[in-house]
Design a protein around this motif. Structure first.
Motif, mmCIF file in Angstrom:
data_model
loop_
_atom_site.group_PDB
_atom_site.id
_atom_site.type_symbol
_atom_site.label_atom_id
_atom_site.label_comp_id
_atom_site.label_asym_id
_atom_site.label_seq_id
_atom_site.Cartn_x
_atom_site.Cartn_y
_atom_site.Cartn_z
ATOM 1 N N MET A 190 -3.968 -24.791 -11.742
ATOM 2 C CA MET A 190 -5.404 -25.118 -11.831
ATOM 3 C C MET A 190 -5.970 -25.316 -10.421
ATOM 4 S SD MET A 190 -5.460 -27.645 -15.073
ATOM 5 C CE MET A 190 -5.535 -26.938 -16.707
ATOM 6 N N ASP A 191 -7.099 -24.691 -10.175
ATOM 7 C CA ASP A 191 -7.679 -24.731 -8.826
ATOM 8 C C ASP A 191 -7.906 -26.161 -8.332
ATOM 9 O OD1 ASP A 191 -7.817 -21.994 -9.404
ATOM 10 O OD2 ASP A 191 -9.557 -21.764 -8.102
ATOM 11 N N GLU A 192 -8.463 -27.020 -9.198
ATOM 12 C CA GLU A 192 -8.818 -28.374 -8.735
ATOM 13 C C GLU A 192 -7.553 -29.191 -8.436
ATOM 14 O OE1 GLU A 192 -9.562 -27.016 -11.602
ATOM 15 O OE2 GLU A 192 -9.193 -28.382 -13.276
ATOM 16 N N ASP A 200 -12.784 -15.446 -4.165
ATOM 17 C CA ASP A 200 -13.337 -15.552 -5.519
ATOM 18 C C ASP A 200 -12.288 -15.422 -6.616
ATOM 19 O OD1 ASP A 200 -15.953 -15.996 -4.677
ATOM 20 O OD2 ASP A 200 -16.231 -13.855 -4.275
ATOM 21 N N LYS A 201 -11.030 -15.254 -6.241
ATOM 22 C CA LYS A 201 -9.962 -15.179 -7.257
ATOM 23 C C LYS A 201 -9.464 -16.595 -7.573
ATOM 24 C CE LYS A 201 -8.336 -10.620 -7.248
ATOM 25 N NZ LYS A 201 -9.231 -9.669 -7.234
ATOM 26 N N THR A 202 -9.000 -16.791 -8.789
ATOM 27 C CA THR A 202 -8.425 -18.094 -9.121
ATOM 28 C C THR A 202 -6.974 -18.138 -8.645
ATOM 29 O OG1 THR A 202 -7.599 -17.348 -11.254
ATOM 30 C CG2 THR A 202 -9.838 -18.270 -11.220
ATOM 31 N N ILE A 203 -6.462 -19.349 -8.529
ATOM 32 C CA ILE A 203 -5.057 -19.496 -8.140
ATOM 33 C C ILE A 203 -4.173 -18.822 -9.189
ATOM 34 C CG2 ILE A 203 -3.204 -21.208 -7.892
ATOM 35 C CD1 ILE A 203 -5.296 -22.976 -6.463
ATOM 36 N N LYS A 255 -6.359 -27.997 -4.955
ATOM 37 C CA LYS A 255 -7.302 -28.424 -3.916
ATOM 38 C C LYS A 255 -7.002 -29.873 -3.511
ATOM 39 C CE LYS A 255 -12.144 -28.821 -2.863
ATOM 40 N NZ LYS A 255 -13.487 -29.034 -3.393
ATOM 41 N N GLN A 289 -6.013 -17.952 -1.298
ATOM 42 C CA GLN A 289 -7.403 -18.082 -1.747
ATOM 43 C C GLN A 289 -8.287 -18.600 -0.599
ATOM 44 O OE1 GLN A 289 -8.450 -21.549 -4.131
ATOM 45 N NE2 GLN A 289 -9.153 -20.176 -5.752
ATOM 46 N N TYR A 344 -2.880 -20.921 -3.241
ATOM 47 C CA TYR A 344 -4.053 -21.670 -2.777
ATOM 48 C C TYR A 344 -4.391 -21.276 -1.332
ATOM 49 C CZ TYR A 344 -6.994 -25.564 -1.250
ATOM 50 O OH TYR A 344 -8.014 -26.306 -0.718
ATOM 51 N N GLU A 354 -4.773 -16.222 -10.958
ATOM 52 C CA GLU A 354 -4.777 -14.765 -10.741
ATOM 53 C C GLU A 354 -3.913 -14.378 -9.549
ATOM 54 O OE1 GLU A 354 -9.291 -13.724 -12.416
ATOM 55 O OE2 GLU A 354 -9.034 -14.352 -10.336
#
Ligand SMILES: *Cc1c(COP(=O)(O)O)cnc(C)c1O
Length: 458
Positions: A313-315, A236-239, A318, A228, A225, A241
């Motif tokens: 998961m990104d959210e 623009d990459k996901t966690i 965050k 990122q 995170y 990735e």
């Protein structure tokens, strides 16, 4: 417009009531506990920020997963689900489950370290270093200098200093260095991430000498995170990735699933090396249990497999890191001395700055953790001279530069209002800091003394 709120991507459907003691009761409780917050009863704690280890709230999916436990001694279906998840989410080929992270450290240290070896790392972690030493190795800190400076705002204080690593290779020879130990994130530096740029450079250097990398991936998703958010080229990459990219640069991994992976118990050793896997699969039978459960119930492995997916998961990240940074910002705004930048799993108070009148022999961080508990029932943890232990050769205290108290935030457990209460209490203790007297150690266990040492007020 990108919204700034870190609000949680879940709602609450079950609560655990808390007991609130009076200040007098808390004074009594901490004295009974020898001024060591590890020795307090959890029931006597209001907001428990001792650790983020095994203290996360599981999701309804994870609880449902417990019901799918296949409690076969051998070949549990949950093991195969976990193995498949580790391959898919983390990218490591082979999996050996263990009851928690230190068991994996024990096994990998036994396999890779010979007496007289050196193990460079991005700062130490207590159990990691101890297992390296028990296997006959010597830990060498090769983290960048900024990591030891609580004021440095370096965004990647978990980075390895390549010059220090090269100097060690030149001094002792590559054949004396079985691997470099890399933690994502670095707990003892204040939950600080390593950058992918740095990790790539470490991979390049170690490959040149045939040195492996063992990845302590306990908080790899939190590290991802921060990459990122702050490393050029990754916004623009996901966690998910980024986690895979980090892991792909390493050979073996140890995991305390009690952190990132959102379970109350569990861990594993993972590797891409068939030979190491073979040895680990054999050793785990000696110390943990058969290689398809490694000290865990089938249901624990199921909850872990589900938690691993939720953790990338990104959210989720965050909100998780957002909450930690929210608390950190409250303290920064009030002028409280904290380690900068704010880490991912907790806020680290700089106890030396609270108590400039106390020497390290008076245990400033231990004192601060006790004072905070008495003030509000918030439980924190010492990360200073007590945690650093003694030098095995000289028997003297190790005096770390950092004398910290960690406010560690369990995942998905406390609310924004709990963070407000915590901040108010820390600010209050800071205001009264000049009155604190310090502690003396009256009982000291041989290993990992911070867990069980006892103190008295000076
Ligand atoms: C917690 C932790 C460990 C040890 O894991 P356990 O599950 O507590 O045995 C190892 N490394 C790091 C960075 C940790 O935070």
């Amino acid at each position: 417009m990108k919204k700034k709120s870190w609000a949680e991507p879940y709602k609450i459907k079950m609560v655990e009531p808390l007991r609130m003691l009076s200040k007098r009761e808390r004074e009594h409780a901490i004295a009974e506990a020898g001024y060591n917050t590890f020795l307090l009863r959890s029931e006597d704690v209001y907001i428990d920020l001792l650790t983020d280890s095994g203290t996360s709230a599981m999701s309804d999916r994870q609880w449902a997963g417990l019901m799918l436990g296949d409690e076969a001694y051998a070949g549990s279906r949950n093991f195969y689900h976990l193995e498949e998840t580790v391959r898919e989410v983390y990218g490591y080929k082979y999996l050996v489950p263990t009851h928690q992270g230190r068991a994996a450290e024990h096994i990998i240290s036994k396999i890779l370290i010979k007496p007289g070896d050196y193990i460079p790392g991005n700062m130490y972690f207590t159990t990691t270093k101890l297992h390296q030493e028990l296997a006959g190795g010597k830990f060498v800190d090769v983290i960048i200098d900024e990591a030891h400076d609580p004021e440095s705002e370096h965004p990647f204080k978990g980075n390895i200093d390549l010059n220090k690593l090269q100097a060690l290779i030149d001094e002792v020879g590559a054949e004396k260095i079985p691997y470099v130990s890399i933690a994502t994130t670095v707990n003892m530096a204040g939950g600080q991430p390593i950058s992918l740029e740095n990790l790539k450079a470490v991979r390049e250097l170690t490959s040149k000498y045939g040195i492996a990398i063992v990845h302590d991936m306990t908080r790899v998703a939190e590290n991802a995170y921060m990459i990122q958010q702050n490393e050029p080229g990754y916004v623009d990459k996901t966690i998910a990735e980024i986690v895979k990219e980090i892991n792909s640069l390493t050979d073996h991994a140890t995991m305390s699933a009690k952190k990132d992976a959102l379970v109350n118990i569990g861990g594993f050793l993972a590797t891409n090396d068939a030979d190491v896997f073979e040895k680990a699969r054999n050793l785990v039978v000696v110390y943990e249990g058969l290689h398809t459960y490694g000290g865990l119930a089938g249901r624990d492995m199921e909850a872990m497999a589900i938690g691993i997916k939720e953790s990338v998961m990104d959210e989720h990240q965050k909100a998780r890191v957002g909450q930690v940074h929210y608390l950190g910002q409250l303290l920064l705004d009030a002028g409280v001395p904290v380690v900068k930048p704010i880490g991912t799993h907790g806020v680290f108070l700089n106890a030396r700055k609270f108590y400039p009148h106390l020497t390290q022999d008076e245990f400033p961080a231990q004192t601060l953790a006790a004072e905070l508990y008495v003030d509000s029932g918030v439980r924190a943890m010492e990360r200073g001279v007590v945690s650093a232990g003694r030098n095995p050769e000289t028997g003297k205290h190790n005096y770390p530069k950092l004398e910290l108290v960690r406010l560690t935030i369990p995942r998905r457990v406390y609310t924004q209002a709990h963070m407000d209460v915590t901040a108010e209490s820390v600010i209050e203790v800071f205001k009264n800091a000049h009155r604190a007297k310090g502690l003396k150690m009256v009982y000291e266990p041989k290993y990992l003394r911070f867990f069980q040492a006892r103190f008295e007020k000076l």
